[in-house]
Design a protein around this motif. Structure first.
Motif, PDB file in Angstrom:
ATOM      1  N   ASN A  24      -7.545 -24.194  -2.952  1.00  0.00           N
ATOM      2  CA  ASN A  24      -8.082 -22.577  -3.096  1.00  0.00           C
ATOM      3  C   ASN A  24      -6.831 -21.834  -3.445  1.00  0.00           C
ATOM      4  N   TRP A  25      -7.112 -20.822  -4.136  1.00  0.00           N
ATOM      5  CA  TRP A  25      -6.163 -20.094  -5.141  1.00  0.00           C
ATOM      6  C   TRP A  25      -6.502 -18.494  -4.980  1.00  0.00           C
ATOM      7  N   PHE A  26      -5.315 -17.704  -5.048  1.00  0.00           N
ATOM      8  CA  PHE A  26      -5.439 -16.340  -5.159  1.00  0.00           C
ATOM      9  C   PHE A  26      -6.329 -15.480  -4.345  1.00  0.00           C
ATOM     10  N   PRO A  27      -5.993 -15.499  -2.892  1.00  0.00           N
ATOM     11  CA  PRO A  27      -6.883 -14.531  -2.193  1.00  0.00           C
ATOM     12  C   PRO A  27      -6.489 -13.171  -2.427  1.00  0.00           C
ATOM     13  N   HIS A  28      -7.719 -12.555  -2.704  1.00  0.00           N
ATOM     14  CA  HIS A  28      -7.833 -10.946  -2.971  1.00  0.00           C
ATOM     15  C   HIS A  28      -8.671 -10.304  -2.000  1.00  0.00           C
ATOM     16  N   ILE A  29      -7.981  -9.123  -1.427  1.00  0.00           N
ATOM     17  CA  ILE A  29      -8.765  -8.555  -0.227  1.00  0.00           C
ATOM     18  C   ILE A  29      -9.484  -7.256  -0.844  1.00  0.00           C
ATOM     19  N   SER A  30     -10.609  -7.010  -0.565  1.00  0.00           N
ATOM     20  CA  SER A  30     -11.240  -5.841  -0.948  1.00  0.00           C
ATOM     21  C   SER A  30     -10.556  -4.425  -0.519  1.00  0.00           C
ATOM     22  N   PRO A  31     -10.580  -3.444  -1.085  1.00  0.00           N
ATOM     23  CA  PRO A  31     -10.146  -1.986  -1.011  1.00  0.00           C
ATOM     24  C   PRO A  31     -10.530  -1.454   0.702  1.00  0.00           C
TER      25      PRO A  31
ATOM     26  N   PRO B 110       0.858  -1.191   0.079  1.00  0.00           N
ATOM     27  CA  PRO B 110       0.170   0.008  -0.049  1.00  0.00           C
ATOM     28  C   PRO B 110       0.950   1.229   0.004  1.00  0.00           C
ATOM     29  N   ASP B 111       2.081   1.189   0.610  1.00  0.00           N
ATOM     30  CA  ASP B 111       2.723   2.345   0.477  1.00  0.00           C
ATOM     31  C   ASP B 111       3.612   2.605  -0.912  1.00  0.00           C
ATOM     32  N   GLY B 112       3.634   1.652  -1.750  1.00  0.00           N
ATOM     33  CA  GLY B 112       4.228   1.748  -2.812  1.00  0.00           C
ATOM     34  C   GLY B 112       5.629   1.309  -2.847  1.00  0.00           C
TER      35      GLY B 112
ATOM     36  N   PRO C 266      -4.896  -4.280   2.230  1.00  0.00           N
ATOM     37  CA  PRO C 266      -4.824  -2.763   2.296  1.00  0.00           C
ATOM     38  C   PRO C 266      -4.114  -1.931   3.425  1.00  0.00           C
ATOM     39  N   ASP C 267      -4.449  -2.460   4.851  1.00  0.00           N
ATOM     40  CA  ASP C 267      -3.641  -1.742   5.834  1.00  0.00           C
ATOM     41  C   ASP C 267      -2.161  -1.969   5.896  1.00  0.00           C
ATOM     42  N   GLY C 268      -1.524  -2.782   5.101  1.00  0.00           N
ATOM     43  CA  GLY C 268      -0.426  -2.998   4.773  1.00  0.00           C
ATOM     44  C   GLY C 268       0.171  -4.021   6.015  1.00  0.00           C
ATOM     45  N   LYS C 269      -0.501  -4.660   6.755  1.00  0.00           N
ATOM     46  CA  LYS C 269      -0.106  -5.588   7.946  1.00  0.00           C
ATOM     47  C   LYS C 269       0.142  -6.937   7.572  1.00  0.00           C
ATOM     48  N   TYR C 270      -0.479  -7.457   6.439  1.00  0.00           N
ATOM     49  CA  TYR C 270      -0.209  -8.836   6.171  1.00  0.00           C
ATOM     50  C   TYR C 270      -0.101  -9.172   4.640  1.00  0.00           C
ATOM     51  N   ILE C 271       0.449 -10.181   4.172  1.00  0.00           N
ATOM     52  CA  ILE C 271       0.195 -10.713   3.042  1.00  0.00           C
ATOM     53  C   ILE C 271      -0.204 -12.154   2.942  1.00  0.00           C
ATOM     54  N   TYR C 272      -1.294 -11.962   2.362  1.00  0.00           N
ATOM     55  CA  TYR C 272      -1.817 -13.362   2.003  1.00  0.00           C
ATOM     56  C   TYR C 272      -1.484 -14.142   0.868  1.00  0.00           C
ATOM     57  N   PHE C 273      -1.683 -15.262   0.678  1.00  0.00           N
ATOM     58  CA  PHE C 273      -1.072 -16.274  -0.207  1.00  0.00           C
ATOM     59  C   PHE C 273      -1.721 -17.227  -0.256  1.00  0.00           C
TER      60      PHE C 273
END
Length: 514
Positions: free
Chosen positions: A423-430, A342-344, A386-393
């Motif tokens: 189960n593949w590709f977790p995508h977190i909503s904005p 999120p911080d780029g 989106p909060d930058g705390k985790y990486i989902y995989f």
């Protein structure tokens, strides 16, 4: 010729009017009453809502002949038919029914098979093996189903049914020969010759699956770019490509979707409903691992067949979202991009190093990569919350492919899902409140995510940034897999996701894919 003879001749012509003269309705070629019905049925298609509405009467679909209303299309070969069906109102007879049907002819005593939802909740697979034979029935364990799928594999027919949100329950009939070219369509029957009932069909899809002879990554099916309303499950087709397009990303300004096809990157204008080629310079072998930065200004690419000292590899590049000259980020491969912090500041990706696939991150402007996972097996699909705390995989470390998450430094790795699917590709909503992901069955190897399978899109709510411990909800039933939703595809308002579904015929363009 007198007027009486002219009128008689006209009536005879109308009586033998061929089905191909009927009015086309959406996906279908026409509609008609079957059998000696005393009250006429009807059918209509609402192009704004993409819903089909039907009405029909008739004594039943049973014994050695049928009476009902049928909306049909002629098809050959194998197919997969899917819809969300519902009857309108309380109704008169508990055995009024709606569903899919396949018939050898439009005769009332034709051989046929149907997958039906009844007014009292009964869900059944009914069939007549030969013309004029008695109807047989297989009842599903599932009652009250509203998602109905009927699939043909040669002379085998498979009924898959679910209450929307659940996964399928199946029944099948083998050795049912209805002929190669058949009438395929939706039907409604009132189970009462003096009563007209009504039904509504949403999200109607008629897939032509890949033939057994299809060569993966050399031959491809056509693609439908779709948008799904996550709350309702309603789907809208935006665009059809006769060849493979894959992995839509949703731009931050809500004006476009970004996807790959034939190694190139395209920008699909959501207002005009048209794609245009995005300039990515000499990087023209892009696969389906591309990501938009959180600020919406940059696009990350994974370019297959980039020359390296070890031979052609997938390498990560970045380019302005409007196109331009790409900047190379990873020196070696394979490197498949999946997330942007999120911080780029960081890109997170799946990398093949020393013969194993693990998750790494690298500075967004280039620099030393940092390994985050070391478990044996495949770790893939990393994406920042989106909060930058985790990486989902997703990872195969527990046997099947399941969803995991970890802190952004690789610590505190924890499993999120633990069920019978891959189960593949977790995508977190904005907004950080939801997660969608792709689920394959166990007919697929845990470390594989192939094209052209029966798959689900599933959903988990998040509370205070943490996945709620509940059974995932199925929000789409589709034919797809590889390229369907590999990378983030949420709309900026967290209400919709974009994805790709697939259907034949086969095409052979030079497509890149991971």
């Amino acid at each position: 010729m007198n007027l009486l003879k002219i009128a008689l001749l006209a009536s005879l012509i109308a009586a033998v009017e061929t089905p191909t003269q009927a009015q086309k309705l959406g996906l279908f070629d026409g509609h008609t009453d079957i059998g000696n019905v005393t009250k006429k049925g009807s059918a209509s298609f609402n192009s704004k809502t993409n819903e089909y509405n039907m009405s029909g009467a008739g004594y039943n679909i049973w014994f050695d002949h049928d009476e009902f209303h049928f909306m049909w299309k002629r098809m050959k070969g194998d197919f997969i038919l899917t819809t969300r069906a519902s009857l309108v109102g309380k109704g008169v007879d508990p055995h009024r029914k709606v569903g899919w049907m396949v018939r050898s002819s439009l005769d009332s005593n034709s051989a046929h098979i149907n997958a039906a939802e009844h007014g009292d909740g009964l869900t059944s697979l009914q069939f007549r093996r030969t013309k004029g034979a008695k109807t047989e029935e297989m009842r599903s364990k599932m009652t009250g189903a509203d998602v109905i799928q009927l699939e043909r594999q040669g002379n085998k027919y498979i009924m898959s049914v679910a209450k929307f949100g659940d996964t399928f329950v199946t029944e099948e009939v083998t050795d049912l020969d209805l002929g190669d070219e058949v009438y395929v369509g939706l039907f409604i029957g009132s189970h009462n010759k003096d009563v007209v009932e009504q039904g509504v069909f949403q999200d109607v899809r008629m897939y032509v699956p890949a033939p057994a002879t299809l060569v993966p990554y050399r031959e491809y099916l056509g693609s439908d770019l779709e948008v799904l309303d996550v709350a309702t499950g309603h789907r809208e087709k935006l665009y059809h490509s006769p060849v493979s397009i894959q992995a839509p990303n949703w731009t931050l300004d809500n004006k476009a979707l970004i996807y790959n096809g034939d190694g190139k990157i395209y920008r699909f204008d959501l207002k005009k409903k048209t794609p245009t080629l995005l300039n990515t310079g000499e990087v023209t072998n892009n696969n389906n691992d591309h990501v938009i930065s959180f600020d919406g200004k940059m696009l990350g690419l994974s370019n297959s067949n980039t020359p390296t000292p070890d031979g052609p590899k997938s390498i990560i590049y970045t380019v302005p979202i409007s196109g331009g000259t790409p900047k190379r980020i990873t020196p070696t491969g394979h490197s498949y991009l999946h997330g942007w912090s999120p911080d780029g500041q960081w890109l997170v990706f799946t990398a093949q190093r020393d013969g194993d696939y693990n998750i790494y991150k690298v500075p967004a402007n280039g620099g030393p990569e940092v390994q985050l996972t070391t478990a044996k097996g495949l770790d893939d699909g990393p994406e920042y919350s989106p909060d930058g705390k985790y990486i989902y995989f997703n990872s195969t470390r527990s046997g099947l492919m399941q969803l995991w998450r970890m802190k952004t430094d690789g610590s505190e790795q924890e499993q999120i899902t633990n069920d019978e699917f891959n189960n593949w590709f977790p995508h977190i909503s904005p907004d950080g409140k939801q997660m969608v992901f792709l689920s394959f069955g166990q007919d697929v190897k845990p470390d594989d995510h192939p094209f052209y399978k029966r798959v689900y899109l599933r959903h988990l709510p998040l509370e205070n940034g943490n996945p709620v411990k509940t059974k995932p909800k199925t929000i789409a039933y589709l034919y797809g897999g590889q390229g369907t939703i590999n990378t983030p595809s949420w709309s900026p308002d967290s209400k919709k996701v974009a994805f790709i579904s697939n259907s034949g015929p086969v095409a052979t363009p030079p497509i890149s894919g991971k």
